[in-house]
Design an enzyme around this catalytic site. Sequence first.
Site, PDB file in Angstrom:
ATOM      1  N   GLY A 103     -48.639  73.402 -61.932  1.00  0.00           N
ATOM      2  CA  GLY A 103     -50.082  73.545 -61.740  1.00  0.00           C
ATOM      3  C   GLY A 103     -50.838  72.292 -62.143  1.00  0.00           C
ATOM      4  N   ARG A 131     -51.459  80.379 -57.070  1.00  0.00           N
ATOM      5  CA  ARG A 131     -52.441  80.098 -58.124  1.00  0.00           C
ATOM      6  C   ARG A 131     -53.762  79.581 -57.554  1.00  0.00           C
ATOM      7  NH1 ARG A 131     -49.312  77.032 -62.827  1.00  0.00           N
ATOM      8  NH2 ARG A 131     -51.288  77.495 -63.875  1.00  0.00           N
ATOM      9  N   SER A 176     -61.135  75.153 -68.221  1.00  0.00           N
ATOM     10  CA  SER A 176     -59.859  74.701 -67.658  1.00  0.00           C
ATOM     11  C   SER A 176     -59.761  73.181 -67.740  1.00  0.00           C
ATOM     12  CB  SER A 176     -59.740  75.135 -66.194  1.00  0.00           C
ATOM     13  OG  SER A 176     -58.738  74.369 -65.550  1.00  0.00           O
ATOM     14  N   ASP A 323     -51.557  78.090 -73.892  1.00  0.00           N
ATOM     15  CA  ASP A 323     -50.145  78.109 -73.489  1.00  0.00           C
ATOM     16  C   ASP A 323     -49.240  78.716 -74.553  1.00  0.00           C
ATOM     17  OD1 ASP A 323     -50.751  76.993 -71.084  1.00  0.00           O
ATOM     18  OD2 ASP A 323     -50.224  74.953 -71.672  1.00  0.00           O
ATOM     19  N   ARG A 354     -49.297  86.257 -67.116  1.00  0.00           N
ATOM     20  CA  ARG A 354     -48.628  86.336 -68.426  1.00  0.00           C
ATOM     21  C   ARG A 354     -49.011  87.591 -69.203  1.00  0.00           C
ATOM     22  NH1 ARG A 354     -48.398  79.850 -69.869  1.00  0.00           N
ATOM     23  NH2 ARG A 354     -46.539  79.509 -68.587  1.00  0.00           N
ATOM     24  N   ARG A 395     -42.303  79.873 -70.063  1.00  0.00           N
ATOM     25  CA  ARG A 395     -42.769  80.271 -71.404  1.00  0.00           C
ATOM     26  C   ARG A 395     -42.492  81.756 -71.684  1.00  0.00           C
ATOM     27  NH1 ARG A 395     -45.008  75.385 -72.606  1.00  0.00           N
ATOM     28  NH2 ARG A 395     -46.610  74.583 -71.221  1.00  0.00           N
TER      29      ARG A 395
HETATM   30  C1  S3P Z   1     -53.035  72.028 -68.779  1.00  0.00           C
HETATM   31  C2  S3P Z   1     -54.114  72.827 -68.962  1.00  0.00           C
HETATM   32  C3  S3P Z   1     -54.015  74.264 -69.207  1.00  0.00           C
HETATM   33  C4  S3P Z   1     -52.594  74.710 -69.497  1.00  0.00           C
HETATM   34  C5  S3P Z   1     -51.586  74.050 -68.637  1.00  0.00           C
HETATM   35  C6  S3P Z   1     -51.654  72.549 -68.797  1.00  0.00           C
HETATM   36  C7  S3P Z   1     -53.250  70.582 -68.567  1.00  0.00           C
HETATM   37  O1  S3P Z   1     -54.487  74.956 -68.086  1.00  0.00           O
HETATM   38  O2  S3P Z   1     -52.478  76.103 -69.404  1.00  0.00           O
HETATM   39  O3  S3P Z   1     -50.281  74.472 -68.976  1.00  0.00           O
HETATM   40  O4  S3P Z   1     -52.282  69.807 -68.692  1.00  0.00           O
HETATM   41  O5  S3P Z   1     -54.389  70.201 -68.284  1.00  0.00           O
HETATM   42  P1  S3P Z   1     -56.058  75.088 -67.757  1.00  0.00           P
HETATM   43  O6  S3P Z   1     -56.419  74.092 -66.780  1.00  0.00           O
HETATM   44  O7  S3P Z   1     -56.200  76.446 -67.216  1.00  0.00           O
HETATM   45  O8  S3P Z   1     -56.805  74.796 -69.017  1.00  0.00           O
END
Ligand code: S3P
Length: 462
Positions: A103, A131, A176, A323, A354, A395
């Site tokens: 992601g 997603r 986020s 996380d 999750r 995870r």
């Molecule tokens: C991340 C941000 C988080 C986290 C993901 C990694 C990042 O997600 O859950 O595993 O590296 O910017 P969000 O964008 O939903 O905060």
Amino acid sequence: MMSREKQARVDYHVSPATGALQGRVRVPGDKSISHRAVILASLAEGTSVCDGFLDSADTRATMVAFRQMGVDMTLEGECLSVNGVGLNGLSAPSGILDLGNSGTSARLLLGVLAGQRFSSILSGDESLTRRPMRRVADPLNVMNADVRTTPEGTLPAQITGNRRLRGIDYELPVASAQLKSALLLAGLYAQGKTVLTEPAPTRDHTERMLAHFGCPVTRSGMRITMQGNSLRTGRLRIPGDISSAAFFLAAGSIVPGSDLVIEGVGINPTRHAVIEILNRMGADISVSNLDEGSAEPVADLRLKYRPLHGIRIPRELVPIAIDEFPAIMAAACHARGETILEGAAELRVKESDRIQALAEGLEIIGCPVETRPDGMRITGGRPEGGVVRSHGDHRIAMAFSVAGLAAEGPVTVQDCENVDTSFPGFIDCARQLGWEIQTSATENTEDSLPSVAEKQWPDPRL
Ligand code: S3P
């Protein structure tokens, strides 16, 4: 149609611990920071070197994407060396950019691709193509990008190049860091300032690394301001990933007599709430050898066992431990009393849902759970054990390996191949502390999922 390959399914088997967890370990480099290192070093002009780089399936997805766009980089052990091409030096990829399960790669890449002169198509695996991406595409389009997702707001996305991006003043509708980072990266290509207001603080690795590469980002309360120019090369030391360390903190917190040290962990204040949450539950985690000399603070974490009790997790800690909830909830199922998690709806759109994946597995091993759209309430005790599914989520797989350590009977976690997306070497690291995880491989009888989901592709000529 994508070709289908047979893949072996790997299950983990964990028996109740027969002794305390003890010793010192190092966990691999931080995943979030490693992605950003590839991205910013590629967009800087000249050679950047990053030590402590995480070599995992997810970070490889980012590396492969930049190689497809003409960036030359080498990884020797944990040392990544990138010959950056400058903000406007990327070239059009010959095919679709497949970000696999990652992601972070997908969302951050959307921001970078929105500012390129060429068009591109971005996709990923079965989990990633479920997603939400509209949260990123919509504000990018307000910046005058042309990013089109599927009608459901998911990947594949088609990004049309040669757009003149404009800075925006934008209030993020969700906390986020991936969304924030995508907009900051697009801001590198925009005319004027990019100003973002976060609903709650999220990890600030992009801001820190942009500053490290010569593009200052200022913060005033919840408002972040930056203006794109160029990036200079950097030398980085990437700390150990606190999200990986969290599984050892949780494991030691439920096995009586444990006393362990995890060395060289990143304890950025926008990431370290797992320490506070476990300590509020009664754990004894202390921080030593703090080094704040580089872009990210690093320290050793020592955990000494003390019995846990349930708590209501403070809402303000949720985005900065997002996380770590699989690990925290695995510990909470062994704590005395109830643990209540609220304000965590984002957990539903991670590599798996999750909340649902945790609830399903916890119920199976014998821990009562009540779920809500934005969280869960669990009643700790001594779960019995059983066979649970990881839902292909790294995870969740590691969390139930933790839960098995203090159950009455063994826990089997199915489908753990994806642990490599964030924590290659997890089993060896666990063994150093006296935590034994057995594995078994089964040939999948059904056709395995293709690495890129079969959806309606946009026209690849665009
Ligand atoms: C991340 C941000 C988080 C986290 C993901 C990694 C990042 O997600 O859950 O595993 O590296 O910017 P969000 O964008 O939903 O905060």
